[in-house]
Design a protein around this motif. Structure first.
Motif, PDB file in Angstrom:
ATOM      1  N   ASN A 189       0.860  -1.187   0.000  1.00 32.96           N
ATOM      2  CA  ASN A 189       0.000   0.000   0.000  1.00 32.96           C
ATOM      3  C   ASN A 189       0.893   1.233   0.000  1.00 32.96           C
ATOM      4  O   ASN A 189       1.697   1.408   0.910  1.00 32.96           O
ATOM      5  CB  ASN A 189      -0.889   0.031   1.250  1.00 32.96           C
ATOM      6  CG  ASN A 189      -1.785  -1.170   1.342  1.00 32.96           C
ATOM      7  OD1 ASN A 189      -2.401  -1.579   0.378  1.00 32.96           O
ATOM      8  ND2 ASN A 189      -1.860  -1.765   2.514  1.00 32.96           N
ATOM      9  N   PHE A 190       0.722   2.079  -1.005  1.00 26.58           N
ATOM     10  CA  PHE A 190       1.486   3.314  -1.094  1.00 26.58           C
ATOM     11  C   PHE A 190       0.577   4.473  -0.755  1.00 26.58           C
ATOM     12  O   PHE A 190      -0.454   4.657  -1.398  1.00 26.58           O
ATOM     13  CB  PHE A 190       2.057   3.512  -2.500  1.00 26.58           C
ATOM     14  CG  PHE A 190       2.930   2.373  -2.970  1.00 26.58           C
ATOM     15  CD1 PHE A 190       3.912   1.836  -2.165  1.00 26.58           C
ATOM     16  CD2 PHE A 190       2.764   1.845  -4.236  1.00 26.58           C
ATOM     17  CE1 PHE A 190       4.711   0.797  -2.594  1.00 26.58           C
ATOM     18  CE2 PHE A 190       3.564   0.812  -4.681  1.00 26.58           C
ATOM     19  CZ  PHE A 190       4.539   0.281  -3.867  1.00 26.58           C
ATOM     20  N   ILE A 229      -8.897   4.618  -1.977  1.00 25.86           N
ATOM     21  CA  ILE A 229      -7.920   3.579  -2.314  1.00 25.86           C
ATOM     22  C   ILE A 229      -8.207   3.084  -3.723  1.00 25.86           C
ATOM     23  O   ILE A 229      -9.369   2.876  -4.091  1.00 25.86           O
ATOM     24  CB  ILE A 229      -7.928   2.406  -1.306  1.00 25.86           C
ATOM     25  CG1 ILE A 229      -6.857   1.367  -1.667  1.00 25.86           C
ATOM     26  CG2 ILE A 229      -9.305   1.775  -1.208  1.00 25.86           C
ATOM     27  CD1 ILE A 229      -6.667   0.273  -0.615  1.00 25.86           C
ATOM     28  N   VAL A 230      -7.128   2.932  -4.505  1.00 27.76           N
ATOM     29  CA  VAL A 230      -7.215   2.388  -5.850  1.00 27.76           C
ATOM     30  C   VAL A 230      -6.237   1.220  -5.918  1.00 27.76           C
ATOM     31  O   VAL A 230      -5.090   1.337  -5.468  1.00 27.76           O
ATOM     32  CB  VAL A 230      -6.846   3.436  -6.922  1.00 27.76           C
ATOM     33  CG1 VAL A 230      -6.946   2.850  -8.321  1.00 27.76           C
ATOM     34  CG2 VAL A 230      -7.732   4.666  -6.799  1.00 27.76           C
ATOM     35  N   SER A 268      -1.669  -1.209  -4.282  1.00 23.08           N
ATOM     36  CA  SER A 268      -2.707  -0.240  -3.924  1.00 23.08           C
ATOM     37  C   SER A 268      -2.090   1.117  -3.639  1.00 23.08           C
ATOM     38  O   SER A 268      -0.993   1.210  -3.077  1.00 23.08           O
ATOM     39  CB  SER A 268      -3.497  -0.695  -2.692  1.00 23.08           C
ATOM     40  OG  SER A 268      -4.307  -1.808  -3.006  1.00 23.08           O
ATOM     41  N   VAL A 269      -2.806   2.159  -4.025  1.00 22.45           N
ATOM     42  CA  VAL A 269      -2.437   3.541  -3.748  1.00 22.45           C
ATOM     43  C   VAL A 269      -3.600   4.144  -2.976  1.00 22.45           C
ATOM     44  O   VAL A 269      -4.752   4.046  -3.412  1.00 22.45           O
ATOM     45  CB  VAL A 269      -2.191   4.320  -5.062  1.00 22.45           C
ATOM     46  CG1 VAL A 269      -1.901   5.777  -4.780  1.00 22.45           C
ATOM     47  CG2 VAL A 269      -1.064   3.679  -5.859  1.00 22.45           C
ATOM     48  N   THR A 276      -2.297   4.804   7.695  1.00 18.96           N
ATOM     49  CA  THR A 276      -2.318   4.072   6.427  1.00 18.96           C
ATOM     50  C   THR A 276      -1.409   2.858   6.567  1.00 18.96           C
ATOM     51  O   THR A 276      -0.223   3.014   6.882  1.00 18.96           O
ATOM     52  CB  THR A 276      -1.813   4.978   5.285  1.00 18.96           C
ATOM     53  OG1 THR A 276      -2.672   6.110   5.202  1.00 18.96           O
ATOM     54  CG2 THR A 276      -1.809   4.236   3.961  1.00 18.96           C
ATOM     55  N   PRO A 277      -1.935   1.659   6.346  1.00 19.87           N
ATOM     56  CA  PRO A 277      -1.086   0.472   6.481  1.00 19.87           C
ATOM     57  C   PRO A 277      -0.062   0.395   5.355  1.00 19.87           C
ATOM     58  O   PRO A 277      -0.297   0.873   4.248  1.00 19.87           O
ATOM     59  CB  PRO A 277      -2.085  -0.683   6.404  1.00 19.87           C
ATOM     60  CG  PRO A 277      -3.238  -0.139   5.639  1.00 19.87           C
ATOM     61  CD  PRO A 277      -3.303   1.320   5.966  1.00 19.87           C
ATOM     62  N   ASP A 278       1.075  -0.221   5.658  1.00 16.43           N
ATOM     63  CA  ASP A 278       2.137  -0.391   4.673  1.00 16.43           C
ATOM     64  C   ASP A 278       1.867  -1.556   3.725  1.00 16.43           C
ATOM     65  O   ASP A 278       2.241  -1.502   2.556  1.00 16.43           O
ATOM     66  CB  ASP A 278       3.474  -0.631   5.389  1.00 16.43           C
ATOM     67  CG  ASP A 278       3.867   0.559   6.243  1.00 16.43           C
ATOM     68  OD1 ASP A 278       4.074   1.645   5.678  1.00 16.43           O
ATOM     69  OD2 ASP A 278       3.950   0.407   7.479  1.00 16.43           O
ATOM     70  N   VAL A 279       1.233  -2.585   4.238  1.00 10.88           N
ATOM     71  CA  VAL A 279       0.986  -3.815   3.483  1.00 10.88           C
ATOM     72  C   VAL A 279      -0.366  -4.382   3.903  1.00 10.88           C
ATOM     73  O   VAL A 279      -0.739  -4.302   5.077  1.00 10.88           O
ATOM     74  CB  VAL A 279       2.080  -4.875   3.777  1.00 10.88           C
ATOM     75  CG1 VAL A 279       1.790  -6.193   3.093  1.00 10.88           C
ATOM     76  CG2 VAL A 279       3.449  -4.374   3.378  1.00 10.88           C
TER      77      VAL A 279
END
Length: 115
Positions: A9-10, A36-37, A50-51, A61-64
């Motif tokens: 997740n970015f 989120i996309v 995911s962005v 915001t989670p990293d993964v």
């Protein structure tokens, strides 16, 4: 417990630019919740990126994101280990049950299962 997929997740406000960039690499948009996309290549739909601008209900915001087949068992195992629960186990309106935990590296992991 089985892992179904792992998605980085970015955190970014550049969803459109990300769509164009990852499109160059063969990715297509497979989910868009507004905040989120997610992109995946048609040839390997579980290989996703995911962005997100920010998480809709989580405090960070989670990293993964790690999708598992039994999120309740994962939650019990993580709690029993003493790892920090960053966001409690809950059902989300977009059809997942999830929680956030902090791994030993300080990364926030979104552990989820589909309802």
């Amino acid at each position: 417990m089985n892992v179904r997929r792992v998605v980085p997740n970015f955190q970014s406000d550049a969803a459109e630019a990300s769509r164009e960039f990852y499109g160059l690499l063969g990715f297509e948009e497979v989910m868009n919740q507004g905040w989120i996309v997610t992109f995946a290549p048609p040839s390997a739909p579980a290989a996703q990126i995911s962005v997100m601008t920010a998480d809709k209900t989580g405090p960070v915001t989670p990293d993964v994101s790690v999708e598992v087949d039994d999120v309740d068992a994962a939650y019990a195992a993580v709690r029993e280990s003493g790892a920090e629960i960053v966001h409690p186990l809950q059902d989300e309106e977009w059809g997942v049950r999830r929680f956030f935990a902090r791994d030993p590296n300080g990364r926030v992991i979104n552990v989820l299962g589909h309802l």
